[in-house]
Design an enzyme around this catalytic site. Structure first.
Site, PDB file in Angstrom:
ATOM      1  N   LYS A  22       9.592 -68.194 -77.531  1.00 52.21           N
ATOM      2  CA  LYS A  22       9.375 -66.746 -77.652  1.00 52.21           C
ATOM      3  C   LYS A  22      10.689 -66.041 -77.973  1.00 52.21           C
ATOM      4  O   LYS A  22      10.776 -65.245 -78.908  1.00 52.21           O
ATOM      5  CB  LYS A  22       8.807 -66.195 -76.340  1.00 52.21           C
ATOM      6  CG  LYS A  22       8.852 -64.679 -76.245  1.00 52.21           C
ATOM      7  CD  LYS A  22       8.331 -64.161 -74.924  1.00 52.21           C
ATOM      8  CE  LYS A  22       9.346 -64.096 -73.822  1.00 52.21           C
ATOM      9  NZ  LYS A  22      10.237 -62.910 -73.837  1.00 52.21           N
ATOM     10  N   ASN A  23      11.714 -66.332 -77.192  1.00 55.10           N
ATOM     11  CA  ASN A  23      12.955 -65.577 -77.358  1.00 55.10           C
ATOM     12  C   ASN A  23      13.653 -65.881 -78.682  1.00 55.10           C
ATOM     13  O   ASN A  23      14.371 -65.035 -79.207  1.00 55.10           O
ATOM     14  CB  ASN A  23      13.911 -65.834 -76.185  1.00 55.10           C
ATOM     15  CG  ASN A  23      13.428 -65.136 -74.915  1.00 55.10           C
ATOM     16  OD1 ASN A  23      12.490 -64.339 -74.960  1.00 55.10           O
ATOM     17  ND2 ASN A  23      14.051 -65.443 -73.793  1.00 55.10           N
ATOM     18  N   CYS A 118      13.683 -51.671 -67.340  1.00 51.43           N
ATOM     19  CA  CYS A 118      12.459 -52.435 -67.155  1.00 51.43           C
ATOM     20  C   CYS A 118      12.474 -52.912 -65.716  1.00 51.43           C
ATOM     21  O   CYS A 118      13.444 -52.687 -64.997  1.00 51.43           O
ATOM     22  CB  CYS A 118      12.374 -53.586 -68.133  1.00 51.43           C
ATOM     23  SG  CYS A 118      13.490 -54.906 -67.752  1.00 51.43           S
ATOM     24  N   ARG A 123      19.166 -52.783 -67.561  1.00 53.27           N
ATOM     25  CA  ARG A 123      19.252 -53.375 -68.899  1.00 53.27           C
ATOM     26  C   ARG A 123      19.669 -52.395 -69.991  1.00 53.27           C
ATOM     27  O   ARG A 123      18.899 -52.087 -70.902  1.00 53.27           O
ATOM     28  CB  ARG A 123      17.931 -54.065 -69.263  1.00 53.27           C
ATOM     29  CG  ARG A 123      17.556 -55.136 -68.271  1.00 53.27           C
ATOM     30  CD  ARG A 123      16.292 -55.852 -68.630  1.00 53.27           C
ATOM     31  NE  ARG A 123      16.505 -56.954 -69.558  1.00 53.27           N
ATOM     32  CZ  ARG A 123      15.537 -57.749 -69.991  1.00 53.27           C
ATOM     33  NH1 ARG A 123      14.314 -57.558 -69.596  1.00 53.27           N
ATOM     34  NH2 ARG A 123      15.797 -58.731 -70.820  1.00 53.27           N
ATOM     35  N   ASP A 308      15.822 -67.126 -66.416  1.00 53.63           N
ATOM     36  CA  ASP A 308      14.392 -67.159 -66.740  1.00 53.63           C
ATOM     37  C   ASP A 308      13.646 -68.300 -66.034  1.00 53.63           C
ATOM     38  O   ASP A 308      12.427 -68.416 -66.193  1.00 53.63           O
ATOM     39  CB  ASP A 308      14.188 -67.266 -68.259  1.00 53.63           C
ATOM     40  CG  ASP A 308      14.444 -65.939 -68.960  1.00 53.63           C
ATOM     41  OD1 ASP A 308      14.599 -64.912 -68.269  1.00 53.63           O
ATOM     42  OD2 ASP A 308      14.484 -65.929 -70.208  1.00 53.63           O
ATOM     43  N   ARG A 400       2.554 -62.260 -72.303  1.00 51.86           N
ATOM     44  CA  ARG A 400       3.680 -61.923 -73.177  1.00 51.86           C
ATOM     45  C   ARG A 400       4.486 -63.174 -73.521  1.00 51.86           C
ATOM     46  O   ARG A 400       5.105 -63.230 -74.573  1.00 51.86           O
ATOM     47  CB  ARG A 400       4.613 -60.928 -72.473  1.00 51.86           C
ATOM     48  CG  ARG A 400       4.018 -59.564 -72.247  1.00 51.86           C
ATOM     49  CD  ARG A 400       5.054 -58.636 -71.659  1.00 51.86           C
ATOM     50  NE  ARG A 400       6.315 -58.800 -72.382  1.00 51.86           N
ATOM     51  CZ  ARG A 400       7.504 -58.506 -71.906  1.00 51.86           C
ATOM     52  NH1 ARG A 400       7.627 -58.010 -70.702  1.00 51.86           N
ATOM     53  NH2 ARG A 400       8.584 -58.690 -72.622  1.00 51.86           N
TER      54      ARG A 400
HETATM   55  C1  UD1 Z   1      17.555 -62.296 -73.140  1.00 50.72           C
HETATM   56  C2  UD1 Z   1      16.192 -62.922 -73.004  1.00 50.72           C
HETATM   57  C3  UD1 Z   1      15.730 -62.898 -71.546  1.00 50.72           C
HETATM   58  C4  UD1 Z   1      16.785 -63.545 -70.662  1.00 50.72           C
HETATM   59  C5  UD1 Z   1      18.152 -62.931 -70.901  1.00 50.72           C
HETATM   60  C6  UD1 Z   1      19.265 -63.629 -70.140  1.00 50.72           C
HETATM   61  C7  UD1 Z   1      15.162 -62.366 -75.127  1.00 50.72           C
HETATM   62  C8  UD1 Z   1      14.110 -61.621 -75.860  1.00 50.72           C
HETATM   63  N1  UD1 Z   1      15.250 -62.161 -73.809  1.00 50.72           N
HETATM   64  O1  UD1 Z   1      17.440 -60.926 -72.756  1.00 50.72           O
HETATM   65  O2  UD1 Z   1      14.509 -63.611 -71.456  1.00 50.72           O
HETATM   66  O3  UD1 Z   1      16.433 -63.335 -69.300  1.00 50.72           O
HETATM   67  O4  UD1 Z   1      18.470 -62.998 -72.305  1.00 50.72           O
HETATM   68  O5  UD1 Z   1      19.309 -64.985 -70.459  1.00 50.72           O
HETATM   69  O6  UD1 Z   1      15.866 -63.171 -75.710  1.00 50.72           O
HETATM   70  N2  UD1 Z   1      23.558 -55.965 -70.548  1.00 50.72           N
HETATM   71  C9  UD1 Z   1      24.334 -54.837 -70.556  1.00 50.72           C
HETATM   72  N3  UD1 Z   1      24.492 -54.167 -71.738  1.00 50.72           N
HETATM   73  C10 UD1 Z   1      23.905 -54.585 -72.889  1.00 50.72           C
HETATM   74  C11 UD1 Z   1      23.122 -55.753 -72.881  1.00 50.72           C
HETATM   75  C12 UD1 Z   1      22.951 -56.425 -71.683  1.00 50.72           C
HETATM   76  O7  UD1 Z   1      24.887 -54.431 -69.531  1.00 50.72           O
HETATM   77  O8  UD1 Z   1      24.099 -53.930 -73.933  1.00 50.72           O
HETATM   78  C13 UD1 Z   1      23.346 -56.702 -69.290  1.00 50.72           C
HETATM   79  C14 UD1 Z   1      21.881 -56.702 -68.877  1.00 50.72           C
HETATM   80  O9  UD1 Z   1      21.535 -55.523 -68.171  1.00 50.72           O
HETATM   81  C15 UD1 Z   1      21.788 -57.934 -68.023  1.00 50.72           C
HETATM   82  C16 UD1 Z   1      22.790 -58.877 -68.686  1.00 50.72           C
HETATM   83  O10 UD1 Z   1      23.644 -58.061 -69.484  1.00 50.72           O
HETATM   84  O11 UD1 Z   1      22.203 -57.658 -66.712  1.00 50.72           O
HETATM   85  C17 UD1 Z   1      22.158 -59.961 -69.539  1.00 50.72           C
HETATM   86  O12 UD1 Z   1      21.396 -59.379 -70.546  1.00 50.72           O
HETATM   87  P1  UD1 Z   1      21.199 -60.032 -71.979  1.00 50.72           P
HETATM   88  O13 UD1 Z   1      21.885 -61.334 -72.065  1.00 50.72           O
HETATM   89  O14 UD1 Z   1      21.518 -59.002 -72.998  1.00 50.72           O
HETATM   90  O15 UD1 Z   1      19.645 -60.271 -71.974  1.00 50.72           O
HETATM   91  P2  UD1 Z   1      18.598 -59.907 -73.093  1.00 50.72           P
HETATM   92  O16 UD1 Z   1      19.147 -60.215 -74.439  1.00 50.72           O
HETATM   93  O17 UD1 Z   1      18.050 -58.553 -72.844  1.00 50.72           O
END
Ligand code: UD1
Length: 422
Positions: A22-23, A118, A123, A308, A400
């Site tokens: 999915k991701n 969320c 996030r 995850d 999802r």
């Molecule tokens: C992706 C995955 C999700 C997984 C996560 C961590 C997808 C669609 N989803 O989510 O399933 O749980 O990686 O392995 O691929 N953060 C910030 N600022 C930002 C972006 C992130 O502070 O601009 C923080 C987030 O709040 C969180 C952490 O960084 O605490 C990790 O987030 P991130 O690695 O970005 O996860 P996603 O890409 O949203």
């Protein structure tokens, strides 16, 4: 909303096939926005998140055809005619922010709704935005939308991520493929889904080095072409089903996927006393005698233990021999499954980002509620080992990210059914 009813106590025996990730698919689909030519993705999973990304891309004027019963996605952005990703779609799925980098890189402007918080944490998307700014984007936040411009196109830049964010690395990587000059992403995320994205972008003509390490270097090109790419197998789905026989007992061969992509997870599973044996087509997982051992886990970016799989691992620790400490380091509020597992008789104490789980001999079935994707599946896994009936309500989160859970587990002998509700 549908519910899933599990009657626990049956050992599992059989094979479970793993779908495309999915991701990975959610970041490969927006890559179509980088090119006028067709992008074909094979091994796509059939999930509601993929349908949401389809609707989002279609709302921008891209064509997305679902072929071969949803296993193949044929995408084309030659007719892109709208550069605004609307709140109504973006709010449903955080990965929607991944259209920002590609649209901006190709056409020099994009407007994308902020995804908002969320259930599992605030996030924010600041890392996505600062990366694009380092490539010369001008950003303005107005009325809940990011308005992005790059007059004359993006320019290569140095991006130093404060945290190795998966999504921000993907957005920046896609944008950099069409930026003028060289872009370096430092402290980039190393997840296999990023490697998969880089391979697809390379097939489209991008020049990328270093994916899978924390320094990715991209040499911008004038245009990208079409490609056909097979979506990597879903390592999180794989890990989830490896936990099923570990929790319920029995022996299951998980087909497809690669345990090498599961990082620290496999070591932890083996340390708990679960047998993991690679086979020609996948991996054989079994727990034949007695309870698993309590094991401490800390979630980390790849190749550390994946956040995850934390909820599912907790479900296993609920009936382990001893006390385990689970530390969640990626998201600040990702223990919402704990109160539900407690309703099933688990002994869990949560303090901030730490959960202490003292294993009990047996869980008891109960009505429980799914609050996010991985939490939902953890409750189903717990139900496999519980005495009596577990009813997992509000399973739309499950749909999802997992296709046909009841069919896959049912084929291994689990007593599980979906109850459709109006
Ligand atoms: C992706 C995955 C999700 C997984 C996560 C961590 C997808 C669609 N989803 O989510 O399933 O749980 O990686 O392995 O691929 N953060 C910030 N600022 C930002 C972006 C992130 O502070 O601009 C923080 C987030 O709040 C969180 C952490 O960084 O605490 C990790 O987030 P991130 O690695 O970005 O996860 P996603 O890409 O949203």
């Amino acid at each position: 909303m549908d519910s899933i009813i599990v009657k626990g106590g049956t050992e599992l025996r059989g094979q479970i096939p793993i779908a495309g990730a999915k991701n990975a698919c959610l970041t490969l689909m927006p890559a179509t926005l980088l090119s006028d030519e067709p992008l074909t993705l094979t091994n796509a999973p059939r999930l509601s998140d993929i349908r949401t990304m389809t609707l989002l891309l279609q709302s921008l004027g891209a064509e997305v055809q679902s072929l071969n019963e949803g296993r193949v996605l044929a995408l084309s952005s030659h007719g892109l005619n709208n550069h605004k990703a609307d709140y109504d779609i973006v709010r449903k799925m955080r990965a929607s922010i991944l259209v920002l980098g590609p649209m901006l890189a190709r056409d020099g402007h994009a407007v994308v709704s902020l995804p908002g918080g969320c259930a599992i944490g605030a996030r924010p998307v600041d890392l996505h935005l600062t990366a694009l700014e380092a490539m010369g984007a001008e950003l303005e936040l107005k009325d809940g939308y990011v308005h992005a411009k790059a007059a004359g196109g993006l320019k290569g830049g140095i991006v130093d991520f404060r945290f190795a964010s998966v999504g921000a690395t993907e957005n920046a990587l896609m944008a950099a493929t069409l930026a003028k000059g060289t872009t370096v992403l430092n402290n980039a995320a190393r997840e296999p889904e990023i490697v998969d994205l880089a391979q697809c972008l390379r097939a489209m003509g991008a020049q990328i080095e270093g994916e899978g390490t924390s320094r990715i270097e991209i040499q911008g090109v004038d245009r990208l072409g079409g490609a056909t790419h097979r979506v990597v197998a879903d390592r999180i789905e794989m890990g989830t089903y490896m936990l099923a026989p570990a929790i319920a007992g029995g022996e299951v061969e998980v087909l497809g996927g690669s345990i090498e992509l599961l990082g620290a997870f496999v070591e932890k599973l083996e340390a708990a006393g679960v047998s993991v044996t690679p086979t020609k087509d996948g991996v054989l997982v079994s727990r034949k005698n007695g309870r698993v051992e309590a094991i401490d886990v800390t979630t980390e970016p790849y190749p550390g233990f994946p956040t995850d799989l934390q909820a599912q691992f907790m479900a296993m620790m609920c009936t382990a021999n001893g006390t385990s400490v689970l530390e969640e380091k990626i998201f600040e509020n990702r223990f919402m499954h704990a109160p539900e597992l407690i309703r099933m008789g688990a002994e869990i104490e949560v303090h901030g980002g730490t959960a202490t789980v003292t294993g009990v001999e047996r869980l008891r079935g109960a009505p429980v509620m799914a609050t996010d994707l991985r939490a939902s599946v953890s409750l189903i896994l717990a139900g496999l080992a519980a005495e009596g009936e577990t009813r997992v309500n509000r399973v739309y989160h499950l749909d999802r990210g997992y296709e046909s859970v009841e069919t896959k587990l049912g084929a291994c002998g689990a007593n599980i059914e979906r109850v459709k509700e109006e």
